[in-house]
Design a protein around this motif. Sequence first.
Motif, PDB file in Angstrom:
ATOM      1  N   LEU A 244      -2.920   8.391   3.774  1.00 37.69           N
ATOM      2  CA  LEU A 244      -3.826   7.250   3.709  1.00 37.69           C
ATOM      3  C   LEU A 244      -3.257   6.072   4.497  1.00 37.69           C
ATOM      4  O   LEU A 244      -3.966   5.428   5.257  1.00 37.69           O
ATOM      5  CB  LEU A 244      -4.082   6.844   2.253  1.00 37.69           C
ATOM      6  CG  LEU A 244      -4.971   5.617   2.050  1.00 37.69           C
ATOM      7  CD1 LEU A 244      -6.331   5.816   2.716  1.00 37.69           C
ATOM      8  CD2 LEU A 244      -5.135   5.346   0.569  1.00 37.69           C
TER       9      LEU A 244
ATOM     10  N   ALA B 258       0.059   4.563  -2.440  1.00 39.97           N
ATOM     11  CA  ALA B 258      -0.840   5.524  -1.802  1.00 39.97           C
ATOM     12  C   ALA B 258      -0.017   6.545  -1.031  1.00 39.97           C
ATOM     13  O   ALA B 258       1.124   6.281  -0.662  1.00 39.97           O
ATOM     14  CB  ALA B 258      -1.791   4.793  -0.856  1.00 39.97           C
TER      15      ALA B 258
ATOM     16  N   LEU C   8       0.822  -1.197   0.000  1.00 41.26           N
ATOM     17  CA  LEU C   8       0.000   0.000   0.000  1.00 41.26           C
ATOM     18  C   LEU C   8       0.861   1.254   0.000  1.00 41.26           C
ATOM     19  O   LEU C   8       0.562   2.226  -0.680  1.00 41.26           O
ATOM     20  CB  LEU C   8      -0.924  -0.019   1.220  1.00 41.26           C
ATOM     21  CG  LEU C   8      -1.953   1.090   1.347  1.00 41.26           C
ATOM     22  CD1 LEU C   8      -2.911   1.057   0.157  1.00 41.26           C
ATOM     23  CD2 LEU C   8      -2.724   0.942   2.638  1.00 41.26           C
TER      24      LEU C   8
ATOM     25  N   LEU D 193     -13.665   3.453   4.051  1.00 41.20           N
ATOM     26  CA  LEU D 193     -12.469   4.062   3.463  1.00 41.20           C
ATOM     27  C   LEU D 193     -12.611   4.184   1.940  1.00 41.20           C
ATOM     28  O   LEU D 193     -12.188   5.187   1.357  1.00 41.20           O
ATOM     29  CB  LEU D 193     -11.220   3.243   3.802  1.00 41.20           C
ATOM     30  CG  LEU D 193     -10.626   3.463   5.183  1.00 41.20           C
ATOM     31  CD1 LEU D 193      -9.543   2.429   5.464  1.00 41.20           C
ATOM     32  CD2 LEU D 193     -10.064   4.870   5.310  1.00 41.20           C
ATOM     33  N   LEU D 194     -13.184   3.178   1.311  1.00 39.66           N
ATOM     34  CA  LEU D 194     -13.389   3.259  -0.140  1.00 39.66           C
ATOM     35  C   LEU D 194     -14.311   4.419  -0.505  1.00 39.66           C
ATOM     36  O   LEU D 194     -14.095   5.094  -1.512  1.00 39.66           O
ATOM     37  CB  LEU D 194     -13.976   1.951  -0.686  1.00 39.66           C
ATOM     38  CG  LEU D 194     -13.025   0.781  -0.829  1.00 39.66           C
ATOM     39  CD1 LEU D 194     -13.780  -0.453  -1.314  1.00 39.66           C
ATOM     40  CD2 LEU D 194     -11.876   1.113  -1.772  1.00 39.66           C
TER      41      LEU D 194
ATOM     42  N   ILE E 246      -4.766   4.202   8.183  1.00 38.10           N
ATOM     43  CA  ILE E 246      -4.965   2.783   8.486  1.00 38.10           C
ATOM     44  C   ILE E 246      -4.061   2.330   9.628  1.00 38.10           C
ATOM     45  O   ILE E 246      -4.499   1.651  10.554  1.00 38.10           O
ATOM     46  CB  ILE E 246      -4.704   1.930   7.222  1.00 38.10           C
ATOM     47  CG1 ILE E 246      -5.721   2.293   6.143  1.00 38.10           C
ATOM     48  CG2 ILE E 246      -4.781   0.439   7.561  1.00 38.10           C
ATOM     49  CD1 ILE E 246      -5.414   1.691   4.790  1.00 38.10           C
TER      50      ILE E 246
ATOM     51  N   MET F  28      -7.848   5.546  -1.807  1.00 35.62           N
ATOM     52  CA  MET F  28      -7.968   4.142  -1.407  1.00 35.62           C
ATOM     53  C   MET F  28      -8.511   3.321  -2.575  1.00 35.62           C
ATOM     54  O   MET F  28      -8.067   2.197  -2.799  1.00 35.62           O
ATOM     55  CB  MET F  28      -8.878   4.017  -0.184  1.00 35.62           C
ATOM     56  CG  MET F  28      -8.974   2.614   0.352  1.00 35.62           C
ATOM     57  SD  MET F  28      -7.383   2.056   1.006  1.00 35.62           S
ATOM     58  CE  MET F  28      -7.878   0.619   1.897  1.00 35.62           C
ATOM     59  N   GLN F  29      -9.445   3.879  -3.323  1.00 33.39           N
ATOM     60  CA  GLN F  29     -10.001   3.176  -4.479  1.00 33.39           C
ATOM     61  C   GLN F  29      -8.899   2.856  -5.483  1.00 33.39           C
ATOM     62  O   GLN F  29      -8.781   1.727  -5.953  1.00 33.39           O
ATOM     63  CB  GLN F  29     -11.081   4.026  -5.151  1.00 33.39           C
ATOM     64  CG  GLN F  29     -12.264   4.296  -4.275  1.00 33.39           C
ATOM     65  CD  GLN F  29     -13.157   5.400  -4.826  1.00 33.39           C
ATOM     66  OE1 GLN F  29     -12.996   5.849  -5.949  1.00 33.39           O
ATOM     67  NE2 GLN F  29     -14.111   5.829  -4.012  1.00 33.39           N
TER      68      GLN F  29
ATOM     69  N   GLU G 124     -12.253   7.923   0.890  1.00 35.01           N
ATOM     70  CA  GLU G 124     -10.862   8.165   0.473  1.00 35.01           C
ATOM     71  C   GLU G 124     -10.668   7.749  -0.978  1.00 35.01           C
ATOM     72  O   GLU G 124     -10.402   6.576  -1.260  1.00 35.01           O
ATOM     73  CB  GLU G 124      -9.887   7.385   1.360  1.00 35.01           C
ATOM     74  CG  GLU G 124      -9.900   7.753   2.818  1.00 35.01           C
ATOM     75  CD  GLU G 124      -9.201   9.072   3.082  1.00 35.01           C
ATOM     76  OE1 GLU G 124      -8.426   9.549   2.214  1.00 35.01           O
ATOM     77  OE2 GLU G 124      -9.434   9.633   4.152  1.00 35.01           O
TER      78      GLU G 124
END
Length: 153
Positions: free
Chosen positions: A14, A10, A6, A105-106, A18, A112-113, A109
């Motif tokens: 972000l 990202a 990630l 989150l999707l 998490i 995140m997608q 953010e």
Amino acid sequence: MPIPALETIADHDLVDTIIYRSAEFIPRDGILFSQGEPADCLYLIKAGEASLTMQAGGKEVRIRAGQFSLLGIPAIVGNQPYSMTATASSDTEICRLSSITFNDLLRTEPKMQQAVLFILAGEVRVARQALTELSLWSEAGDASIRDDEKKQS
């Protein structure tokens, strides 16, 4: 074969969103989840490393997941059981994300997608590579068996 992390796709905000959730320690050889279990959450590797394994055709496929890898996306997105077993390769710190938190989150953010799409694309590439290697290994084994049979006749 490593899967994308990630952190590499990202922004740090972000990842921090998490990571600052409660983390838990998984000792070396500890199981995060098992192939066939119902998927209840995603796992972010905050520190350490995990090995993902899958039994297929009597063979084992193994994939490495390092720091900031997000595990379980296909299962959560597809509402399916985990397709692999994740085992801590070293002492590992993880953050669990419930499917509700992940979906939030999707929605909230946009990055995140995009990150999830990149991770899934990377996992598909790794899976294809593993299947190709498995197929080549299987073909080499079949050829060896045929050679042994010819020698015996």
